[in-house]
Scaffold this active site. Structure first.
Site, mmCIF file in Angstrom:
data_model
loop_
_atom_site.group_PDB
_atom_site.id
_atom_site.type_symbol
_atom_site.label_atom_id
_atom_site.label_comp_id
_atom_site.label_asym_id
_atom_site.label_seq_id
_atom_site.Cartn_x
_atom_site.Cartn_y
_atom_site.Cartn_z
ATOM 1 N N THR A 1 0.889 -1.262 -0.087
ATOM 2 C CA THR A 1 0.228 -0.062 -0.203
ATOM 3 C C THR A 1 1.025 1.435 -0.239
ATOM 4 O OG1 THR A 1 -0.385 -0.025 2.324
ATOM 5 C CG2 THR A 1 -1.829 -0.984 1.191
ATOM 6 N N VAL B 1 1.081 4.360 1.354
ATOM 7 C CA VAL B 1 1.517 5.250 2.312
ATOM 8 C C VAL B 1 2.536 4.477 3.217
ATOM 9 C CG1 VAL B 1 1.023 6.617 4.470
ATOM 10 C CG2 VAL B 1 -0.376 6.625 2.381
ATOM 11 N N CYS B 2 2.028 3.018 3.545
ATOM 12 C CA CYS B 2 2.895 2.125 4.079
ATOM 13 C C CYS B 2 4.346 2.070 3.536
ATOM 14 C CB CYS B 2 2.489 0.928 4.161
ATOM 15 S SG CYS B 2 0.623 0.822 5.147
ATOM 16 N N THR B 3 4.434 1.921 2.113
ATOM 17 C CA THR B 3 5.644 1.773 1.670
ATOM 18 C C THR B 3 6.518 2.977 1.921
ATOM 19 O OG1 THR B 3 4.725 0.255 -0.030
ATOM 20 C CG2 THR B 3 6.735 1.300 -0.573
ATOM 21 N N LEU C 1 7.964 2.911 5.678
ATOM 22 C CA LEU C 1 8.923 1.531 6.010
ATOM 23 C C LEU C 1 10.104 2.295 5.052
ATOM 24 C CD1 LEU C 1 6.236 0.035 6.739
ATOM 25 C CD2 LEU C 1 7.533 -1.884 6.343
#
Length: 219
Positions: A43, A45-47, A50
Protein backbone atom coordinates in the site's frame (compact mmCIF):
# COMPACT_ATOMS: atom_id res chain seq x y z
CA UNK A 1 -10.60 -4.11 25.11
CA UNK A 2 -8.99 -0.88 26.38
CA UNK A 3 -5.89 0.35 24.62
CA UNK A 4 -2.47 0.68 26.18
CA UNK A 5 -1.92 3.72 28.35
CA UNK A 6 1.34 5.45 29.16
CA UNK A 7 3.17 3.48 31.81
CA UNK A 8 1.46 0.18 30.97
CA UNK A 9 3.61 -2.89 30.45
CA UNK A 10 3.39 -3.94 26.82
CA UNK A 11 2.29 -7.56 26.19
CA UNK A 12 5.07 -10.06 25.57
CA UNK A 13 4.07 -10.53 21.94
CA UNK A 14 5.23 -13.56 20.00
CA UNK A 15 4.97 -14.07 16.24
CA UNK A 16 6.78 -14.98 13.05
CA UNK A 17 8.61 -12.21 11.24
CA UNK A 18 10.89 -11.54 8.31
CA UNK A 19 13.78 -12.24 10.74
CA UNK A 20 12.33 -15.48 12.10
CA UNK A 21 10.21 -16.14 15.17
CA UNK A 22 10.29 -13.26 17.65
CA UNK A 23 9.48 -13.11 21.34
CA UNK A 24 9.14 -9.43 22.13
CA UNK A 25 10.81 -9.27 25.54
CA UNK A 26 13.80 -11.26 24.30
CA UNK A 27 14.03 -9.06 21.21
CA UNK A 28 13.98 -5.83 23.22
CA UNK A 29 16.37 -7.05 25.89
CA UNK A 30 17.72 -4.00 27.74
CA UNK A 31 17.18 -1.65 24.81
CA UNK A 32 14.52 0.86 23.89
CA UNK A 33 12.17 -0.26 21.13
CA UNK A 34 9.72 1.17 18.63
CA UNK A 35 6.81 -0.96 17.44
CA UNK A 36 5.05 0.54 14.43
CA UNK A 37 1.98 -0.92 12.72
CA UNK A 38 0.72 -0.62 9.16
CA UNK A 39 -2.64 -1.44 7.57
CA UNK A 40 -1.36 -3.72 4.82
CA UNK A 41 1.53 -4.67 2.53
CA UNK A 42 1.86 -3.17 -0.95
CA UNK A 43 0.00 0.00 0.00
CA UNK A 44 1.41 3.41 -0.90
CA UNK A 45 1.60 5.27 2.41
CA UNK A 46 2.95 2.19 4.21
CA UNK A 47 5.66 1.75 1.58
CA UNK A 48 6.81 5.35 2.02
CA UNK A 49 6.87 4.99 5.80
CA UNK A 50 8.85 1.75 5.94
CA UNK A 51 11.22 3.16 3.34
CA UNK A 52 11.77 6.26 5.45
CA UNK A 53 12.46 4.15 8.55
CA UNK A 54 14.95 2.09 6.52
CA UNK A 55 16.89 5.30 5.83
CA UNK A 56 16.91 6.13 9.56
CA UNK A 57 18.03 2.76 10.94
CA UNK A 58 21.53 4.01 11.80
CA UNK A 59 20.05 6.99 13.66
CA UNK A 60 17.89 4.72 15.79
CA UNK A 61 20.76 2.29 16.41
CA UNK A 62 22.94 5.15 17.70
CA UNK A 63 20.22 5.79 20.28
CA UNK A 64 20.04 2.13 21.31
CA UNK A 65 16.57 1.69 19.81
CA UNK A 66 15.40 -1.55 18.23
CA UNK A 67 12.77 -1.33 15.48
CA UNK A 68 9.89 -3.73 14.91
CA UNK A 69 7.33 -3.37 12.12
CA UNK A 70 3.88 -4.94 12.15
CA UNK A 71 1.49 -5.46 9.25
CA UNK A 72 -1.65 -7.54 8.80
CA UNK A 73 -0.16 -9.91 6.22
CA UNK A 74 2.00 -13.04 6.35
CA UNK A 75 5.78 -13.34 6.22
CA UNK A 76 5.81 -14.34 2.55
CA UNK A 77 3.91 -11.18 1.65
CA UNK A 78 6.28 -9.07 3.75
CA UNK A 79 9.31 -10.61 2.02
CA UNK A 80 7.85 -9.90 -1.42
CA UNK A 81 7.05 -6.32 -0.38
CA UNK A 82 10.54 -5.46 0.92
CA UNK A 83 12.12 -4.88 -2.56
CA UNK A 84 9.48 -2.20 -3.20
CA UNK A 85 10.26 -0.55 0.13
CA UNK A 86 13.99 -0.58 -0.57
CA UNK A 87 13.49 0.80 -4.07
CA UNK A 88 11.45 3.69 -2.70
CA UNK A 89 14.05 4.33 0.02
CA UNK A 90 16.67 4.79 -2.70
CA UNK A 91 18.61 1.69 -1.73
CA UNK A 92 18.44 1.73 2.07
CA UNK A 93 17.99 -1.84 3.27
CA UNK A 94 15.12 -2.97 5.47
CA UNK A 95 17.30 -4.19 8.34
CA UNK A 96 14.52 -4.40 10.92
CA UNK A 97 12.01 -7.29 11.25
CA UNK A 98 8.38 -7.01 10.22
CA UNK A 99 5.97 -9.10 12.27
CA UNK A 100 3.27 -11.10 10.52
CA UNK A 101 -0.25 -10.78 11.90
CA UNK A 102 -2.68 -12.17 9.27
CA UNK A 103 -5.25 -13.14 11.92
CA UNK A 104 -5.02 -9.73 13.67
CA UNK A 105 -4.19 -11.40 16.98
CA UNK A 106 -1.40 -8.97 17.88
CA UNK A 107 -3.44 -5.99 16.75
CA UNK A 108 -6.29 -7.08 19.02
CA UNK A 109 -3.85 -7.35 21.95
CA UNK A 110 -2.60 -3.84 21.24
CA UNK A 111 -6.11 -2.56 20.42
CA UNK A 112 -4.94 -0.80 17.26
CA UNK A 113 -7.50 -1.97 14.70
CA UNK A 114 -9.09 0.83 12.68
CA UNK A 115 -12.87 0.24 12.51
CA UNK A 116 -13.19 2.46 9.43
CA UNK A 117 -10.54 0.70 7.33
CA UNK A 118 -11.21 -2.83 6.09
CA UNK A 119 -9.59 -5.27 3.69
CA UNK A 120 -11.25 -6.81 0.64
CA UNK A 121 -13.17 -9.34 2.76
CA UNK A 122 -14.32 -6.80 5.33
CA UNK A 123 -11.83 -7.46 8.12
CA UNK A 124 -10.58 -4.34 9.93
CA UNK A 125 -7.03 -3.23 9.26
CA UNK A 126 -4.49 -1.79 11.66
CA UNK A 127 -4.24 1.91 12.29
CA UNK A 128 -0.84 3.62 12.02
CA UNK A 129 0.13 3.12 15.64
CA UNK A 130 3.64 3.70 16.93
CA UNK A 131 4.66 2.72 20.45
CA UNK A 132 7.96 3.72 22.06
CA UNK A 133 8.84 1.18 24.73
CA UNK A 134 11.52 1.53 27.39
CA UNK A 135 13.96 -1.13 28.56
CA UNK A 136 11.50 -1.83 31.40
CA UNK A 137 8.96 -2.91 28.73
CA UNK A 138 6.64 -0.04 29.65
CA UNK A 139 4.96 2.26 27.14
CA UNK A 140 6.70 5.64 27.20
CA UNK A 141 5.00 7.41 24.27
CA UNK A 142 2.43 6.56 21.63
CA UNK A 143 1.31 8.02 18.30
CA UNK A 144 -1.93 7.00 16.60
CA UNK A 145 -2.56 8.06 13.00
CA UNK A 146 -5.41 7.19 10.61
CA UNK A 147 -4.51 5.07 7.59
CA UNK A 148 -4.52 8.00 5.15
CA UNK A 149 -1.94 10.11 7.02
CA UNK A 150 1.77 9.21 6.97
CA UNK A 151 3.94 9.74 10.02
CA UNK A 152 6.85 12.14 10.49
CA UNK A 153 9.91 10.14 11.53
CA UNK A 154 11.97 13.24 12.23
CA UNK A 155 9.50 13.80 15.07
CA UNK A 156 9.92 10.19 16.21
CA UNK A 157 13.69 10.71 16.46
CA UNK A 158 13.14 13.98 18.32
CA UNK A 159 10.89 12.44 20.94
CA UNK A 160 13.26 9.50 21.42
CA UNK A 161 15.99 12.04 22.20
CA UNK A 162 13.65 13.86 24.58
CA UNK A 163 12.53 10.67 26.35
CA UNK A 164 16.06 9.41 26.81
CA UNK A 165 17.27 12.80 28.05
CA UNK A 166 14.40 13.02 30.54
CA UNK A 167 15.08 9.47 31.75
CA UNK A 168 18.83 9.86 32.07
CA UNK A 169 19.00 13.38 33.51
CA UNK A 170 15.65 14.00 35.22
CA UNK A 171 14.76 17.02 33.09
CA UNK A 172 11.86 18.13 30.88
CA UNK A 173 11.97 19.44 27.32
CA UNK A 174 10.16 22.61 26.23
CA UNK A 175 7.95 23.02 23.18
CA UNK A 176 9.72 22.44 19.85
CA UNK A 177 12.87 21.29 21.67
CA UNK A 178 15.65 19.81 19.57
CA UNK A 179 18.75 17.90 20.62
CA UNK A 180 21.41 20.26 21.95
CA UNK A 181 18.99 22.96 23.10
CA UNK A 182 18.34 23.94 26.70
CA UNK A 183 16.02 21.87 28.87
CA UNK A 184 13.74 22.59 31.81
CA UNK A 185 14.44 21.70 35.43
CA UNK A 186 11.24 20.18 36.87
CA UNK A 187 9.43 22.20 39.60
CA UNK A 188 9.88 19.25 41.98
CA UNK A 189 13.62 20.01 42.09
CA UNK A 190 14.44 22.86 44.49
CA UNK A 191 16.93 25.57 43.62
CA UNK A 192 19.36 24.08 46.14
CA UNK A 193 19.08 20.65 44.55
CA UNK A 194 19.34 22.17 41.07
CA UNK A 195 22.63 23.89 41.97
CA UNK A 196 24.09 20.52 42.98
CA UNK A 197 22.62 18.60 40.06
CA UNK A 198 23.51 21.23 37.44
CA UNK A 199 26.76 22.81 38.70
CA UNK A 200 27.24 24.72 35.45
CA UNK A 201 24.16 26.76 36.39
CA UNK A 202 20.68 27.53 35.17
CA UNK A 203 18.59 30.54 34.12
CA UNK A 204 15.32 31.38 35.84
CA UNK A 205 12.87 33.10 33.48
CA UNK A 206 11.13 36.24 34.76
CA UNK A 207 7.37 35.97 34.35
CA UNK A 208 4.48 38.39 35.11
CA UNK A 209 3.28 36.13 37.91
CA UNK A 210 6.70 36.42 39.61
CA UNK A 211 6.59 32.64 39.98
CA UNK A 212 9.99 31.21 39.15
CA UNK A 213 8.91 27.88 37.72
CA UNK A 214 10.72 27.97 34.36
CA UNK A 215 14.41 27.24 34.89
CA UNK A 216 16.52 26.44 31.84
CA UNK A 217 19.79 24.56 31.81
CA UNK A 218 21.95 22.37 29.61
CA UNK A 219 22.92 18.73 30.07
Amino acid sequence: MPGLSLGDTIPNLEADSTHGHIKLYEYIGNSWAIIFSHPADFTPVCTTELGRIARYVDDFEKRGVKLLGLSSDDVESHAAWIPDIEAFSQGSKVRYPILADPNREIMVQLNILDPDEKDEIGKPLASRALHIVGPDKKLKLSFLYPSKVGRNFDEVLRVVDALQLATNHGVCTPANWKAGERVIIPPSVSDEEAKKKFPHGFETIDLPSSKKYIRLTTV
